[in-house]
Design a protein around this motif. Sequence first.
Motif, mmCIF file in Angstrom:
data_model
loop_
_atom_site.group_PDB
_atom_site.id
_atom_site.type_symbol
_atom_site.label_atom_id
_atom_site.label_comp_id
_atom_site.label_asym_id
_atom_site.label_seq_id
_atom_site.Cartn_x
_atom_site.Cartn_y
_atom_site.Cartn_z
ATOM 1 N N SER A 9 0.833 -1.202 0.000
ATOM 2 C CA SER A 9 0.000 0.000 0.000
ATOM 3 C C SER A 9 0.864 1.246 0.000
ATOM 4 N N GLY A 10 1.926 1.248 0.854
ATOM 5 C CA GLY A 10 2.822 2.390 0.904
ATOM 6 C C GLY A 10 3.564 2.584 -0.401
ATOM 7 N N LEU A 18 1.270 4.137 -2.956
ATOM 8 C CA LEU A 18 1.066 5.559 -2.710
ATOM 9 C C LEU A 18 2.272 6.371 -3.153
ATOM 10 N N ARG A 19 3.475 5.867 -2.856
ATOM 11 C CA ARG A 19 4.678 6.561 -3.292
ATOM 12 C C ARG A 19 4.757 6.612 -4.813
ATOM 13 N N GLU A 47 3.693 13.211 3.270
ATOM 14 C CA GLU A 47 3.642 11.901 2.622
ATOM 15 C C GLU A 47 3.506 10.788 3.655
ATOM 16 N N GLN A 48 4.215 10.932 4.794
ATOM 17 C CA GLN A 48 4.102 9.929 5.849
ATOM 18 C C GLN A 48 2.676 9.883 6.405
ATOM 19 N N SER A 83 -0.033 10.819 4.840
ATOM 20 C CA SER A 83 -0.904 10.267 3.805
ATOM 21 C C SER A 83 -0.795 8.749 3.737
ATOM 22 N N GLU A 84 0.437 8.239 3.898
ATOM 23 C CA GLU A 84 0.628 6.791 3.890
ATOM 24 C C GLU A 84 -0.075 6.144 5.080
ATOM 25 N N ASP A 142 -3.748 6.188 4.371
ATOM 26 C CA ASP A 142 -4.057 5.186 3.356
ATOM 27 C C ASP A 142 -4.022 3.779 3.951
ATOM 28 N N ARG A 143 -3.035 3.527 4.814
ATOM 29 C CA ARG A 143 -2.935 2.208 5.448
ATOM 30 C C ARG A 143 -4.127 1.957 6.355
#
Length: 358
Positions: free
Chosen positions: A10-11, A14-15, A189-190, A192-193, A196-197
């Motif tokens: 997932s991460g 996203l990246r 970004e962290q 958002s990750e 998302d997780r």
Amino acid sequence: MPAQAATMQSGDTLRQRYETIELRRQALLLYLGNAVASIFLFGFGVANLVAERHLLAWFTLVHGGITLANIVLFRVTGNRNWASYGFTYGLLALFGFLVATGGVDHTGPLWGYPMAVVALSILRARFGLAVIAAMLGVILVLFLAPPAFIEIAAYSAAFKLRYTATFLALVLFTGLHEFARAKSQGALEQVSEQIDRLSQTDVLTDLPNRRYMLDRLEEENSRYLRHQHPYAILYGDVDDFKQINDRYGHAAGDEALRAIAHAMRTRLRQHDIVCRWGGEEFLVLLPETGAELALEVAEKLRAAIAAIEFQPGGIAHRLSISFGVQVASVPDTVDNFIHQADQKLYRAKQAGKNRALD
């Protein structure tokens, strides 16, 4: 561990989305930056021709052509590095020329300020900062130690000092701004990750949830339709789960689900995925798996869950689960495969529970 693999995937996804968006932004800015630069250069070239400033006119016209050629090269090759280098050459060459000649009425160096902003906006952050630093180097060389073969415009000592100081301040503040922006972007970004997780993880069992599994199933089914590599779905339902909640309370039911999730997660291959499908239902995705191996895995999971030492309130209670096993071996949709696995699960329940049927 399958759950860890799901989180990492997932991460990574996203990246990849961030990188794709950033690459598209850079491509758009390279096109627009070169286009605007060529318009300015051709405009200045024509104006200088009319004013009979022939040296300025031909230099700006030639570099306008170079900038336009850079757009065509980028369009044909799609190579961002070449386009960036071409843009950088044009910018530094024009800046050096304007500083050396003074441009019109010694205003040429003033164009360095918008050029610095353009460099940082269009080029990658570190590359843009390097270009701005190179511009400062051009200023220092031409102002303090100009080569003998170059005739430098007659700037006053006060102008050289003030211009160098203000451009140095621009470089420093731009660098600080970019450093702060990069730190903030990394933190965003962290976050958002993490969001998302969390949006794809079941809070109780820490397994992937239904949303995540549906995405992976669609990906696996697309892969199957392209390459005809079968995959299997195990549809599991905890037997008599309502009795656990009724006899021992919902906290005991939650404990049972966590224990079952752990037992399945630790007995699957790295690339297998188990999710909490809903309530006391679990779904397992087994890539590159045929019917025989799928049934073997289902039996292994069933035996592992039956062996759990579950003692709510100090009272021993045997856990069990039933599985419907469906192998994707003919072209069909994910929904139909899940439905077929659900039908087999129903038959397993009717046949006495605590068993796997394919």
